[in-house]
Design an enzyme around this catalytic site. Structure first.
Site, PDB file in Angstrom:
ATOM      1  CB  SER A   6      -0.849  -0.030   1.274  1.00 17.53           C
ATOM      2  OG  SER A   6      -1.254   1.254   1.649  1.00 17.53           O
TER       3      SER A   6
ATOM      4  CE1 TYR B 260      -4.464  -1.900   4.570  1.00 17.05           C
ATOM      5  CE2 TYR B 260      -3.337   0.169   4.098  1.00 17.05           C
ATOM      6  CZ  TYR B 260      -3.964  -0.987   3.653  1.00 17.05           C
ATOM      7  OH  TYR B 260      -4.083  -1.226   2.301  1.00 17.05           O
TER       8      TYR B 260
HETATM    9  P1  NDP Z   1     -11.461  -5.502  -0.602  1.00 22.77           P
HETATM   10  O1  NDP Z   1     -11.872  -5.131   0.772  1.00 22.77           O
HETATM   11  O2  NDP Z   1     -12.353  -5.130  -1.727  1.00 22.77           O
HETATM   12  O3  NDP Z   1     -11.202  -7.087  -0.663  1.00 22.77           O
HETATM   13  C1  NDP Z   1     -10.385  -7.675   0.301  1.00 22.77           C
HETATM   14  C2  NDP Z   1     -10.233  -9.152  -0.013  1.00 22.77           C
HETATM   15  O4  NDP Z   1      -9.453  -9.755   1.035  1.00 22.77           O
HETATM   16  C3  NDP Z   1     -11.559  -9.872  -0.067  1.00 22.77           C
HETATM   17  O5  NDP Z   1     -11.548 -10.816  -1.103  1.00 22.77           O
HETATM   18  C4  NDP Z   1     -11.614 -10.573   1.287  1.00 22.77           C
HETATM   19  O6  NDP Z   1     -12.366 -11.767   1.190  1.00 22.77           O
HETATM   20  C5  NDP Z   1     -10.131 -10.904   1.513  1.00 22.77           C
HETATM   21  N1  NDP Z   1      -9.838 -11.158   2.917  1.00 22.77           N
HETATM   22  C6  NDP Z   1      -9.891 -10.282   3.957  1.00 22.77           C
HETATM   23  N2  NDP Z   1      -9.602 -10.919   5.113  1.00 22.77           N
HETATM   24  C7  NDP Z   1      -9.351 -12.216   4.785  1.00 22.77           C
HETATM   25  C8  NDP Z   1      -9.011 -13.374   5.537  1.00 22.77           C
HETATM   26  N3  NDP Z   1      -8.849 -13.349   6.871  1.00 22.77           N
HETATM   27  N4  NDP Z   1      -8.854 -14.549   4.881  1.00 22.77           N
HETATM   28  C9  NDP Z   1      -9.022 -14.609   3.538  1.00 22.77           C
HETATM   29  N5  NDP Z   1      -9.339 -13.559   2.771  1.00 22.77           N
HETATM   30  C10 NDP Z   1      -9.508 -12.376   3.397  1.00 22.77           C
HETATM   31  O7  NDP Z   1      -9.988  -4.912  -0.802  1.00 22.77           O
HETATM   32  P2  NDP Z   1      -9.287  -4.233  -2.073  1.00 22.77           P
HETATM   33  O8  NDP Z   1      -9.617  -4.973  -3.294  1.00 22.77           O
HETATM   34  O9  NDP Z   1      -9.538  -2.780  -1.996  1.00 22.77           O
HETATM   35  O10 NDP Z   1      -7.758  -4.463  -1.695  1.00 22.77           O
HETATM   36  C11 NDP Z   1      -7.015  -5.586  -2.150  1.00 22.77           C
HETATM   37  C12 NDP Z   1      -5.595  -5.461  -1.618  1.00 22.77           C
HETATM   38  O11 NDP Z   1      -5.028  -4.239  -2.090  1.00 22.77           O
HETATM   39  C13 NDP Z   1      -5.515  -5.405  -0.098  1.00 22.77           C
HETATM   40  O12 NDP Z   1      -4.366  -6.074   0.334  1.00 22.77           O
HETATM   41  C14 NDP Z   1      -5.419  -3.921   0.194  1.00 22.77           C
HETATM   42  O13 NDP Z   1      -4.803  -3.646   1.415  1.00 22.77           O
HETATM   43  C15 NDP Z   1      -4.596  -3.458  -0.987  1.00 22.77           C
HETATM   44  N6  NDP Z   1      -4.780  -2.046  -1.277  1.00 22.77           N
HETATM   45  C16 NDP Z   1      -5.995  -1.556  -1.733  1.00 22.77           C
HETATM   46  C17 NDP Z   1      -6.134  -0.196  -1.995  1.00 22.77           C
HETATM   47  C18 NDP Z   1      -7.406   0.383  -2.498  1.00 22.77           C
HETATM   48  O14 NDP Z   1      -7.444   1.623  -2.655  1.00 22.77           O
HETATM   49  N7  NDP Z   1      -8.436  -0.374  -2.790  1.00 22.77           N
HETATM   50  C19 NDP Z   1      -5.019   0.739  -1.788  1.00 22.77           C
HETATM   51  C20 NDP Z   1      -3.803   0.109  -1.336  1.00 22.77           C
HETATM   52  C21 NDP Z   1      -3.703  -1.223  -1.094  1.00 22.77           C
HETATM   53  P3  NDP Z   1     -13.361 -12.350   2.312  1.00 22.77           P
HETATM   54  O15 NDP Z   1     -13.887 -11.200   3.114  1.00 22.77           O
HETATM   55  O16 NDP Z   1     -14.366 -13.060   1.490  1.00 22.77           O
HETATM   56  O17 NDP Z   1     -12.525 -13.299   3.108  1.00 22.77           O
END
Ligand code: NDP
Length: 254
Positions: free
Chosen positions: A145, A158
């Site tokens: 990030s 985070y």
């Molecule tokens: P979302 O919140 O849209 O999706 C997060 C994903 O992570 C979901 O598929 C969720 O699935 C999964 N997840 C969360 N906790 C768990 C767990 N304990 N076990 C398995 N799966 C898990 O996030 P984004 O698409 O926005 O982000 C994707 C990545 O990019 C992340 O790592 C985020 O930190 C990073 N990021 C995103 C940014 C943004 O602006 N969107 C900016 C910078 C970084 P489920 O809940 O079904 O388990």
């Protein structure tokens, strides 16, 4: 997108594939001809993704897994290997985000964020590396990030977790380079997803003003750079980070 023959038949495991950026990336790799194992906790969303992949005549399977639980991670990697064969590409995209003043932060919340973003990434890297070391090749892309680099109030856990992902990827990249494995970090900027990240004290307009490209990124903006890091075009890039942020990190002006 790449339409690159080298992806045909490659086996990809991607965590965080139930929604957001991870879902779009899973679809993109399937469209490139890869066999995709989509990992997350939400069965319904995973099933919907696999339905979309298979109705396009592409290959995908879903495994429900909580990335914070070591046994589930170990079982998931074994299961993925049994279903699609050895994993060629690992993408650790699962992540959670919370905004809490540090003085009020519950230790449970701190642990949940570190366990998901950092520990989950480490566990999948460790388990999949055993397959990649045996095969003397592999590509690992871990999601960091902007907070891998910079501080931001009320996001201590985070930032600590994503700073950790960046450092972890550097160490694994140099440790496993001799086995033909590349480990790099993909750093998305402000990307619009269905579940928006809470920004609380700042407005969306303020954020956009700070982005030189003048807009939020879309998950599609992250797909090309991820494919690049998974391809042979990036074979000599290891332990590095690729920032996809419309210039946000370079902008010291606002
Ligand atoms: P979302 O919140 O849209 O999706 C997060 C994903 O992570 C979901 O598929 C969720 O699935 C999964 N997840 C969360 N906790 C768990 C767990 N304990 N076990 C398995 N799966 C898990 O996030 P984004 O698409 O926005 O982000 C994707 C990545 O990019 C992340 O790592 C985020 O930190 C990073 N990021 C995103 C940014 C943004 O602006 N969107 C900016 C910078 C970084 P489920 O809940 O079904 O388990």
């Amino acid at each position: 997108m790449f339409n690159n023959a080298e992806f045909k038949g490659k086996r990809v495991l991607i965590t965080g594939a139930s929604r957001g950026i991870g879902r779009k990336i899973a679809l993109a790799f399937a469209e490139e001809g890869c066999y995709v194992t989509a990992v997350a906790r939400s069965k319904e969303q995973l099933d919907d993704l696999i339905h979309t992949i298979s109705t396009k005549g592409l290959k995908g399977t879903a495994i429900q897994c909580d990335v914070t639980l070591e046994k589930q991670v170990i079982d998931t990697v074994l299961k993925a290997q049994n279903i699609m064969g050895d994993i060629d590409i690992l993408i650790n995209c699962a992540g959670i985000f919370k905004v809490t003043p540090s003085v009020e932060a519950a230790f449970e919340e701190w642990n949940e964020i570190l366990e998901t973003n950092l520990n989950g990434t480490f566990l999948f890297c460790r388990e999949v590396s055993r397959i990649m070391i045996k095969n003397k090749r592999g590509k690992i892309i871990n999601f960091g990030s902007l907070l891998s680099y910079t501080g931001f109030p009320e996001r201590a856990a985070y930032a600590a977790s994503k700073g950790g992902v960046l450092q972890l990827s550097k160490v694994l990249g140099i440790e496993w380079a001799k086995h033909g494995i590349n480990v790099n970090t993909l750093i998305p900027g402000m990307i619009e997803v269905e579940t928006p990240h809470p920004v609380k004290s700042i407005t969306k307009e303020h954020i956009i003003n700070r982005i030189p490209n003048g807009k939020y990124g879309m998950p599609a903006d992250v797909i090309g750079p991820t494919l690049f890091l998974a391809s042979s075009h990036s074979d000599y890039i290891n332990g590095q980070a690729l920032v996809v942020d419309g210039g946000w990190l370079s902008n010291g002006y606002i």
